[in-house]
Design an enzyme around this catalytic site. Structure first.
Site, mmCIF file in Angstrom:
data_model
loop_
_atom_site.group_PDB
_atom_site.id
_atom_site.type_symbol
_atom_site.label_atom_id
_atom_site.label_comp_id
_atom_site.label_asym_id
_atom_site.label_seq_id
_atom_site.Cartn_x
_atom_site.Cartn_y
_atom_site.Cartn_z
ATOM 1 N N CYS A 111 50.514 45.390 16.239
ATOM 2 C CA CYS A 111 51.461 44.684 15.363
ATOM 3 C C CYS A 111 51.809 43.345 15.984
ATOM 4 C CB CYS A 111 52.708 45.523 15.168
ATOM 5 S SG CYS A 111 52.325 47.007 14.285
ATOM 6 N N GLU A 112 50.879 42.429 15.917
ATOM 7 C CA GLU A 112 51.011 41.160 16.609
ATOM 8 C C GLU A 112 50.018 40.199 15.950
ATOM 9 O OE1 GLU A 112 53.266 39.550 19.364
ATOM 10 O OE2 GLU A 112 53.191 41.728 19.387
ATOM 11 N N ARG A 149 35.177 38.485 38.581
ATOM 12 C CA ARG A 149 34.605 38.389 37.237
ATOM 13 C C ARG A 149 33.077 38.349 37.245
ATOM 14 N NH1 ARG A 149 37.418 36.018 33.046
ATOM 15 N NH2 ARG A 149 38.718 34.905 34.538
ATOM 16 N N GLU A 154 35.377 35.905 47.430
ATOM 17 C CA GLU A 154 36.021 37.006 46.696
ATOM 18 C C GLU A 154 35.722 36.970 45.206
ATOM 19 O OE1 GLU A 154 40.228 37.416 49.149
ATOM 20 O OE2 GLU A 154 40.188 36.427 47.222
ATOM 21 N N PRO A 155 34.475 37.082 44.801
ATOM 22 C CA PRO A 155 34.210 37.064 43.365
ATOM 23 C C PRO A 155 34.639 38.362 42.693
ATOM 24 C CG PRO A 155 32.182 37.431 44.593
ATOM 25 C CD PRO A 155 33.261 37.279 45.611
#
Ligand SMILES: Cc1ncc(COP(=O)(O)O)c(C=O)c1O
Ligand SMILES: N[C@@H](CCCC[NH3+])C(=O)O
Length: 432
Positions: A356-357, A288, A285-286
């Site tokens: 805003c982080e 990425r 199940e690749p």
């Protein structure tokens, strides 16, 4: 060549990225169809055509949308879905039901019912109550489901702890303790509503070393032997999950599919022969590895700030809303200025997002040509878990996605509008 530099511009699968930014706006995800096809064809060559009775289910969570599922179908792979939303997309894409595998550690009755109605090829059971619920739904609908059980193989993998999933203390999978596991397996073997296909594991993501897959496979194979001894039942299928690592930076030494799969298949064949098991079907199940390197993100540089004797910040018109991975996993990316692709690297800047982080920093201390507001900044390797994890924090819109293929560009996801961001909001009468 997917990546090319021509006339001082970065090209991606034959398309000028600066033109793409002009035509479609930024932030923009750009995905190369050729690169995805190359990955699928590598899997065909190194796995599907090389071994009997094997298949690949693309983990669509990495990048799930109608166009992507069409490419995957065209290339002869199946898919894995993990939610009603991913399944709905697959149904809308008319993805063949028998090639869909349904994972997830908390599937709702509604999700299971949709999957069973559509006739998905496999349900990967991940919890002791799930089997009863599948049985009940199948009974009502007079249908039968093919199931595997996701186990926790108890291996520790070399990756960020937030993306490792096969360790003993995990929310994923069923523990190996026979006292716990065997009554559930026995139930599956005897239940008329399900066909017990086998065992599944997924140990983690962004892995470069094949030894952990091998260890986990051995655990699954030993379990297959125990199932045969105890219940006189031979499983039909083993799913070894995904997790194959990709290149985010030059330090990431990407391995071929064969590096992982050849030893896995050799171990499996050998183990089965020595232990008198018929070699089960093998699935992987690749996610990425199929799509990460096919994708880049384009942003426009806005505000530039120099903090004397500290550092220079260049802010992009997106950030953790379109790529949450640096903030969430300290993931490292590389990038370049797409409209100054041939120019010498003359300064060091930190690329920040606009959320805003404080953790909204895309890349720290990157070498770039002299940077200016209006430049187009490219981040590489954003095809997986970029668009898929995009969010509306600060009410930023989810960017558009454009598919490029040998010089042709097509929008496959339109940019979200502000109206769409608030479309489900309402003001109650008491506040009018
Ligand atoms: C069950 C399962 N299968 C497959 C994958 C895909 O992993 P990767 O994208 O690392 O290949 C995941 C995600 O990590 C997963 O949870
Ligand atoms: N979202 C993770 C991958 C999935 C991990 C869990 N299955 C990442 O971006 O790396």
């Amino acid at each position: 060549m997917i990546k090319e530099i021509k006339n001082n511009h970065l090209y991606w699968d034959g398309c000028d990225t600066v033109e793409l930014a002009e035509n479609y706006g930024t932030p923009l995800y750009v995905i190369s169809q050729t690169a995805i096809e190359n990955e699928c064809r590598a899997l065909q060559k190194d796995f599907i055509k090389k071994y009997d009775n094997v298949h690949v289910a693309y983990a669509s969570k990495a990048f799930n949308n109608l166009a992507m599922l069409k490419i995957i179908e065209k290339e002869g792979l199946g898919i894995d879905v993990v939610s009603g939303g991913e399944l709905y997309t697959a149904i809308q894409a008319q993805f063949p039901a028998e090639h869909i595998e349904f994972n997830g550690n908390n599937k709702s009755d509604e999700e299971l019912a949709i999957a069973i109605d559509y006739g998905v090829g496999r349900i990967i059971v991940d919890g002791s109550q799930e089997l009863d619920r599948i049985g009940e739904i199948c009974r009502k609908k007079e249908k039968k489901a093919n199931i595997l059980f996701r186990i926790t193989p108890e291996v520790d993998v070399a990756t960020h702890q937030f993306i490792s999933t096969g360790q003993k203390d995990s929310k994923f999978g069923l523990p190996l303790d026979e006292e716990f596991l065997f009554p559930i397996l026995q139930q599956a073997i005897t239940m008329p509503e399900v066909d017990f296909y086998g065992i599944h594991f997924h140990i983690g993501s962004q892995l470069f070393d094949n030894t952990t897959h091998l260890k986990a496979a051995k655990v699954a194979l030993e379990l297959a032997v125990r199932i045969k001894e105890k219940f006189d039942y031979e499983i039909k299928e083993l799913n070894y999950g995904g997790g194959f690592g990709v290149r985010y930076t030059q330090d990431d030494q990407r391995q071929s599919y064969a590096y992982f799969l050849d030893p896995l298949m050799a171990l499996t064949e050998d183990f089965c022969e020595k232990n008198g098991l018929k070699r089960p079907a093998i699935a992987i199940e690749p996610g990425r590895s199929i799509v990460a390197e096919a994708g880049i993100t384009l942003h426009t540089i806005g505000s530039i700030k120099t903090l004397p004797h500290i550092r220079k910040y260049a802010a992009i018109d997106g950030g953790m809303t379109d790529n949450v991975r640096p903030g969430l996993y300290q993931a490292i990316y590389t990038g370049m200025v797409a409209n100054k692709a041939d120019q010498p690297l003359e300064e060091t800047v930190t690329i920040s997002g606009k959320a805003c982080e404080s953790t909204d920093i895309l890349m720290k201390d990157l070498q770039v040509p002299l940077i200016a507001s209006g430049d187009i900044f490219t981040t590489f390797t954003t095809g997986a878990y970029g668009y898929a994890m995009a969010n509306n924090y600060n009410k930023l819109a989810i960017p558009a996605v454009v598919l490029v293929n040998k010089g042709q560009a097509d929008i496959i996801v339109k940019r979200q509008t502000y109206a769409q961001i608030i479309q489900n909001e309402r003001i109650p009468d008491s506040l009018k």
